[in-house]
Design an enzyme around this catalytic site. Structure first.
Site, short mmCIF file in Angstrom:
data_model
loop_
_atom_site.label_atom_id
_atom_site.label_comp_id
_atom_site.label_asym_id
_atom_site.label_seq_id
_atom_site.Cartn_x
_atom_site.Cartn_y
_atom_site.Cartn_z
N LYS A 71 0.84 -1.20 0.00
CA LYS A 71 0.00 0.00 0.00
C LYS A 71 0.88 1.26 0.00
O LYS A 71 0.62 2.21 -0.74
CB LYS A 71 -0.93 -0.02 1.23
CG LYS A 71 -2.01 -1.11 1.13
CD LYS A 71 -2.76 -1.37 2.43
CE LYS A 71 -3.70 -2.58 2.25
NZ LYS A 71 -4.42 -2.98 3.46
N GLN A 119 -5.09 -1.79 9.73
CA GLN A 119 -4.91 -3.09 9.09
C GLN A 119 -5.47 -4.22 9.95
O GLN A 119 -5.24 -4.29 11.15
CB GLN A 119 -3.40 -3.31 8.83
CG GLN A 119 -3.08 -4.57 8.06
CD GLN A 119 -3.55 -4.57 6.61
OE1 GLN A 119 -3.74 -3.52 5.99
NE2 GLN A 119 -3.75 -5.74 6.05
N ASP A 175 -11.34 2.19 3.84
CA ASP A 175 -11.63 0.76 3.73
C ASP A 175 -13.10 0.52 3.38
O ASP A 175 -13.47 -0.58 2.96
CB ASP A 175 -11.37 0.07 5.08
CG ASP A 175 -10.06 -0.68 5.12
OD1 ASP A 175 -9.64 -1.19 4.06
OD2 ASP A 175 -9.47 -0.76 6.20
#
Ligand code: GUN
Length: 292
Positions: free
Chosen positions: A53, A97, A120
């Site tokens: 990422k 995460q 997200d």
């Protein structure tokens, strides 16, 4: 003859090219998208994903800030980290995460992220918008990436029987909603650990999206000839014949490639699309927050 390859690397490049001009427009208005990634503990796979990422951010000129917290960080400390990122007007997107250390309430942490910074797409506001059929907001990255890949291959899903294997909040459930949404118009069955006759459901499907995290669970005899196969799984399987000691495989056995009409490779299929959609959500979050 083998299946057509749904190449996530090639498709992700297209997404990135389209983002470049939007990032330039933001720059002209004096702003640079900024993604903050919080990682708690030392799960090796999570560190690999987070590094990917960061690299995508570097390629695109998106600022990224990584906050590494030790595995023994308390729930309240993680919440405080999210609070301070919420308040930081320079941060456009926040991602915590997953998985978090055992016992930590991931949903409560997701709830705390401001919906407009939830790149997200997991916050109840963003998932609720998806249930309402409003697809213009921050959508969960993996399912959105799968939809992009199918669209890019010009596959018409109207009326197709789609089976989604797995009912996770990250992939399975939002995937089912996107496939059934107006415009995609597939007829969707969600198959999970309590489903009986999983094989029969799969065998009847025109499209299978496998997202269960079980190595090579979907076998050739489960697949109807000509079906479209999307493999979200990326599993590490011990293999002492390889230097690093493991090999990567999907939730679908490779041999399915000779039966399917279209199939994603693992790696190089859905993975790069997830990251591309995260970049897209970060740019979108920046646009929503910074342009009049
Ligand atoms: N872990 C595996 N996939 C994801 C994802 O899409 N977002 C976050 N935050 N964690 C993940």
């Amino acid at each position: 003859m083998g299946a057509n390859r749904l190449d996530g690397k090639v498709c992700a490049k297209k997404v990135e090219s389209a983002l470049n001009s939007r990032i330039r427009t933001l720059a002209e208005a004096g702003s640079q998208p900024h993604l903050a990634v919080v990682i708690v503990g030392d799960d090796p796979a999570s560190h690999v994903y987070v590094r990917s990422k960061e690299r995508a951010c570097e390629r695109l000129g998106i600022r990224s800030t990584r906050i590494d917290l030790p595995a023994d960080t308390s729930f309240h400390e993680v919440l405080e980290t999210v609070n301070s990122l919420n308040q930081d007007s320079d941060v456009d997107g926040i991602l915590v995460q997953s998985p978090l250390p055992r016992g930590m309430d991931e949903l409560a942490i997701t709830d705390r992220i401001l919906p407009e910074k939830d790149v997200d797409g997991f916050h109840p506001v963003n998932l609720g918008r998806l249930v309402q059929g409003r697809l213009d907001g921050l959508l969960p990255c993996t399912p959105a990436g799968v939809m992009y890949l199918l669209k890019d291959a010009e596959l018409d899903l109207t009326g197709l029987k789609a089976v989604v294997l797995g009912r996770s909040r990250i992939v399975g459930m939002p995937m089912a909603l996107l496939l059934a949404a107006r415009g995609a118009d597939a007829t969707v069955t969600v198959v999970h650990s309590r489903t009986t006759n999983i094989k029969d459901h799969c065998r009847d499907a025109d499209l299978i999206v496998a997202a269960v995290g079980r190595p090579e669970m979907v076998r050739s005899e489960w697949v109807k000839p000509g079906a479209i196969i999307v493999d979200v799984g990326i599993n590490r399987v011990d293999d002492s014949s390889i230097d690093r000691g493991y090999r990567l495989c999907g939730d679908v056995e490779e041999e399915v490639e000779s039966i399917a009409s279209y199939m994603t490779p693992v790696p190089g299929g859905v993975g790069p699309m997830t990251i591309a959609m995260l970049m897209s959500n970060t740019v979108r979050a920046a646009e929503m927050r910074k342009t009049p």
